[in-house]
Scaffold this active site. Structure first.
Site, mmCIF file in Angstrom:
data_model
loop_
_atom_site.group_PDB
_atom_site.id
_atom_site.type_symbol
_atom_site.label_atom_id
_atom_site.label_comp_id
_atom_site.label_asym_id
_atom_site.label_seq_id
_atom_site.Cartn_x
_atom_site.Cartn_y
_atom_site.Cartn_z
ATOM 1 C CG HIS A 14 43.058 57.464 54.003
ATOM 2 N ND1 HIS A 14 43.279 55.883 54.071
ATOM 3 C CD2 HIS A 14 42.175 57.526 55.232
ATOM 4 C CE1 HIS A 14 42.366 55.293 55.016
ATOM 5 N NE2 HIS A 14 41.832 56.339 55.600
ATOM 6 C CE1 TYR A 50 47.601 51.248 48.436
ATOM 7 C CE2 TYR A 50 47.543 49.635 46.790
ATOM 8 C CZ TYR A 50 46.892 50.637 47.378
ATOM 9 O OH TYR A 50 45.672 51.473 46.866
ATOM 10 N N PRO A 59 43.479 46.341 39.756
ATOM 11 C CG PRO A 59 42.320 45.000 41.471
ATOM 12 C CD PRO A 59 42.817 44.919 39.813
ATOM 13 C CE LYS A 119 45.155 56.415 40.044
ATOM 14 N NZ LYS A 119 44.761 57.376 40.773
ATOM 15 C CE1 TYR A 124 47.006 54.383 45.859
ATOM 16 C CE2 TYR A 124 45.861 56.142 46.834
ATOM 17 C CZ TYR A 124 46.206 54.809 46.868
ATOM 18 O OH TYR A 124 45.487 53.884 47.493
HETATM 19 P P1 FAD Z 1 30.108 48.647 36.308
HETATM 20 O O1 FAD Z 1 30.310 48.845 37.702
HETATM 21 O O2 FAD Z 1 30.630 47.103 35.793
HETATM 22 O O3 FAD Z 1 28.582 48.811 35.660
HETATM 23 C C1 FAD Z 1 28.197 48.363 34.741
HETATM 24 C C2 FAD Z 1 26.599 48.233 34.731
HETATM 25 O O4 FAD Z 1 26.099 47.872 33.668
HETATM 26 C C3 FAD Z 1 26.323 46.938 36.087
HETATM 27 O O5 FAD Z 1 25.270 47.428 36.707
HETATM 28 C C4 FAD Z 1 25.738 45.887 34.973
HETATM 29 O O6 FAD Z 1 24.805 44.870 35.667
HETATM 30 C C5 FAD Z 1 25.108 46.680 33.773
HETATM 31 N N1 FAD Z 1 25.081 45.806 32.644
HETATM 32 C C6 FAD Z 1 25.743 44.846 32.129
HETATM 33 N N2 FAD Z 1 25.366 44.381 30.900
HETATM 34 C C7 FAD Z 1 24.166 45.147 30.787
HETATM 35 C C8 FAD Z 1 23.259 44.701 29.867
HETATM 36 N N3 FAD Z 1 23.310 44.007 28.901
HETATM 37 N N4 FAD Z 1 22.077 45.410 30.045
HETATM 38 C C9 FAD Z 1 22.055 46.341 30.747
HETATM 39 N N5 FAD Z 1 22.845 46.571 31.894
HETATM 40 C C10 FAD Z 1 24.031 45.835 31.764
HETATM 41 N N6 FAD Z 1 38.073 51.589 41.171
HETATM 42 C C11 FAD Z 1 38.291 52.809 41.871
HETATM 43 O O7 FAD Z 1 38.653 53.765 41.184
HETATM 44 N N7 FAD Z 1 39.031 52.614 43.054
HETATM 45 C C12 FAD Z 1 39.024 51.496 43.803
HETATM 46 O O8 FAD Z 1 39.301 51.311 45.101
HETATM 47 C C13 FAD Z 1 38.642 50.131 43.006
HETATM 48 N N8 FAD Z 1 38.806 49.180 43.564
HETATM 49 C C14 FAD Z 1 38.250 47.881 43.147
HETATM 50 C C15 FAD Z 1 38.305 46.652 43.861
HETATM 51 C C16 FAD Z 1 38.005 45.580 43.248
HETATM 52 C C17 FAD Z 1 37.990 44.335 43.964
HETATM 53 C C18 FAD Z 1 37.562 45.771 41.791
HETATM 54 C C19 FAD Z 1 36.751 44.587 41.115
HETATM 55 C C20 FAD Z 1 37.231 47.085 41.008
HETATM 56 C C21 FAD Z 1 37.767 47.909 41.816
HETATM 57 N N9 FAD Z 1 37.706 49.260 41.339
HETATM 58 C C22 FAD Z 1 38.362 50.410 41.738
HETATM 59 C C23 FAD Z 1 37.250 49.462 39.862
HETATM 60 C C24 FAD Z 1 35.707 49.984 39.675
HETATM 61 O O9 FAD Z 1 35.010 49.036 40.630
HETATM 62 C C25 FAD Z 1 35.217 49.785 38.163
HETATM 63 O O10 FAD Z 1 35.888 50.493 37.564
HETATM 64 C C26 FAD Z 1 33.695 50.601 38.453
HETATM 65 O O11 FAD Z 1 32.696 49.547 38.703
HETATM 66 C C27 FAD Z 1 33.282 50.823 36.833
HETATM 67 O O12 FAD Z 1 31.990 51.461 36.814
HETATM 68 P P2 FAD Z 1 31.184 51.125 35.501
HETATM 69 O O13 FAD Z 1 29.639 51.961 35.645
HETATM 70 O O14 FAD Z 1 31.924 51.580 34.216
HETATM 71 O O15 FAD Z 1 31.009 49.590 35.260
HETATM 72 C C1 DHB Z 2 40.571 49.464 47.291
HETATM 73 C C2 DHB Z 2 40.708 48.771 46.376
HETATM 74 C C3 DHB Z 2 41.962 49.128 45.710
HETATM 75 O O1 DHB Z 2 42.211 48.377 44.333
HETATM 76 C C4 DHB Z 2 42.950 49.944 46.208
HETATM 77 O O2 DHB Z 2 44.198 50.089 45.501
HETATM 78 C C5 DHB Z 2 42.745 50.665 47.294
HETATM 79 C C6 DHB Z 2 41.386 50.414 47.986
HETATM 80 C C7 DHB Z 2 39.237 49.289 48.123
HETATM 81 O O3 DHB Z 2 38.579 48.382 47.679
HETATM 82 O O4 DHB Z 2 39.164 49.899 49.311
#
Ligand code: FAD
Ligand code: DHB
Length: 393
Positions: free
Chosen positions: A76, A204, A295, A299, A387
């Site tokens: 995009h 947005y 979200p 980021k 962004y």
């Molecule tokens: P997580 O994905 O939470 O992974 C942690 C892992 O550790 C999990 O698999 C969990 O099961 C495991 N775990 C937990 N406790 C234990 C334990 N005790 N023992 C073993 N394993 C364990 N980010 C973006 O950059 N762009 C986006 O568009 C965006 N959109 C989002 C939309 C939504 C609705 C949400 C909720 C989040 C969004 N995010 C976005 C944020 C992004 O999804 C998270 O920042 C990302 O998942 C972080 O990754 P992580 O590996 O640090 O943590």
């Molecule tokens: C998505 C999530 C976000 O929070 C955002 O700012 C843009 C896209 C997504 O899940 O696609």
């Protein structure tokens, strides 16, 4: 008798942070074991992020895990900002000198990374229980767990990476942690729908009844979000109510949201959170284990990718010549970017959401801010630069 194992880096969590760290470490010739308490199927299906910064795309490509992203991801060039019933386009390529963002779901990145690690003979233990970390101030920290058949394993490590998300077990092991936190008085109801998006780029929308975001996962699947009350239950939102609310919040003359069967529905709380320092002894936190952003700026996953890049470089320097300088500066190196993203995510969130206690002054100030972003090239550039993401190095 527990099974005794030895590795260089013990990684807790098979989310994007843990899996990417394990992959980058392997490329640097460093061995790791990933321990995850959920099943592989659960990790691969958990609906979350969808939007990647240009730097994250380049990182995945250069790490050899960008093939499917390049084939199936959607580039995009900008976004739309909508308010007072009018839609305005921000052209990121023009504003940032050629940078962009890519739509490619976190579920797909997780699948790609798991496949790459397993194909390379990497160790990922899914469906573990009793995951525990100890001795992090010694030079042999220990990661222990019971595998899916109940057998106990004790892994002696050089270093442990806490990539276990916001509710994980690693962050509480850091004594004297300082926490900066903010919660928001609303949540997001997110849906996935089998409907071809009726927009080419994300929208947005600030609406008097609340924020809405139109995103997508592919040319056939839409991902949409609605601002709702923080304690909202999914049951209060039958499909017809969701579509009616989306049509209202995105309404512009002669255009509508395309509808289709809803395949996933969930409510996500919004929070800003930073824990510092991100390290203690031989324990290093990465990703959501250390910081959460609301979200709205997309980021979270991108920050997780940055943390593990910094950690990989630091560990590679340490293993290759014993130089611990980068490891000692890990937390500081990550937190600068974390705070930039915190500010940006808070800004986007507060500019676009409806505050229930907002005064007339607050509402007019919010509109003035949006108007500035779409009419001032320097304000538009500030949003665009943040962004698409600052360079990873
Ligand atoms: P997580 O994905 O939470 O992974 C942690 C892992 O550790 C999990 O698999 C969990 O099961 C495991 N775990 C937990 N406790 C234990 C334990 N005790 N023992 C073993 N394993 C364990 N980010 C973006 O950059 N762009 C986006 O568009 C965006 N959109 C989002 C939309 C939504 C609705 C949400 C909720 C989040 C969004 N995010 C976005 C944020 C992004 O999804 C998270 O920042 C990302 O998942 C972080 O990754 P992580 O590996 O640090 O943590
Ligand atoms: C998505 C999530 C976000 O929070 C955002 O700012 C843009 C896209 C997504 O899940 O696609």
């Amino acid at each position: 008798m527990p099974v005794a194992l030895r590795t260089q880096v013990g990684i807790v969590g098979a989310g994007p942070a843990g899996l990417l760290l394990s992959h980058l470490l392997a490329l640097a010739g460093i061995e790791s074991v990933v321990v995850e308490n959920r099943s592989r199927a659960y990790c691969e299906a958990r609906q979350r992020a969808g939007l990647l910064e240009a730097g994250t795309v380049e990182l995945l490509r250069s790490a050899g895990v960008g093939k499917r992203m390049d084939a199936e991801g959607i580039e995009h060039d900008g976004i739309y900002l909508q308010f007072l019933g009018e839609r305005h386009h921000l052209d990121f390529r023009a504003l940032t000198g050629g940078r962009w963002v890519t739509i490619y779901a976190q579920t797909e990145i997780v699948k790609d990374l798991i496949a790459a690690r397993l194909a390379a003979g990497g160790a990922i233990e899914f469906s573990c229980s009793d995951v525990a970390v100890s001795d992090v101030t010694s030079d042999r920290p220990v990661l222990s767990y019971a595998d899916s058949s109940g057998e106990t394993h004790v892994v002696s490590c050089d270093v442990i990476a806490g990539c276990d998300g916001f509710h994980g077990i690693c962050r509480p092991l850091i004594p004297g942690l300082s926490v900066s936190e903010r919660t928001y008085p609303y949540a997001w109801l997110g849906i996935l729908a089998d409907a071809a998006p009726s927009t080419d780029e994300l929208i947005y929308s600030r609406h008097a009844d609340g924020f809405a975001l139109y995103s997508m996962r592919s040319h056939d699947v839409s991902r949409l979000y609605l601002q709702v009350a923080p304690d909202e239950s999914v049951e209060a939102w039958p499909d017809e109510r969701i579509w009616a609310e989306l049509q209202k919040r995105f309404a512009v003359e002669g255009w509508s949201v395309s509808e289709g069967p809803i395949t996933d529905k969930s409510v996500t709380a919004m929070r800003s959170f930073v824990a510092a320092p991100m390290q203690h002894g031989r324990l290093f936190l990465a990703g959501d284990a250390a910081h959460i952003v609301p979200p709205t700026g997309a980021k979270g996953l991108n920050l997780a990718a940055f943390d593990v890049t910094v950690l990989t470089d630091a560990l590679a320097a340490w293993y290759s010549g014993g130089d611990a300088t980068l490891l000692a500066g890990y937390s500081q190196a990550c937190l600068r970017r974390v705070w930039r993203a915190q500010h940006f995510s808070w800004w986007m969130t507060s500019m676009l959401h409806r505050f229930s206690d907002a005064s007339d002054f607050d509402l007019r100030r919010q509109i003035a801010e949006l108007d500035m972003v779409v009419s001032s090239p320097s304000a538009a550039k500030l949003l665009a630069d943040n962004y698409v993401g600052l360079p990873l190095t």
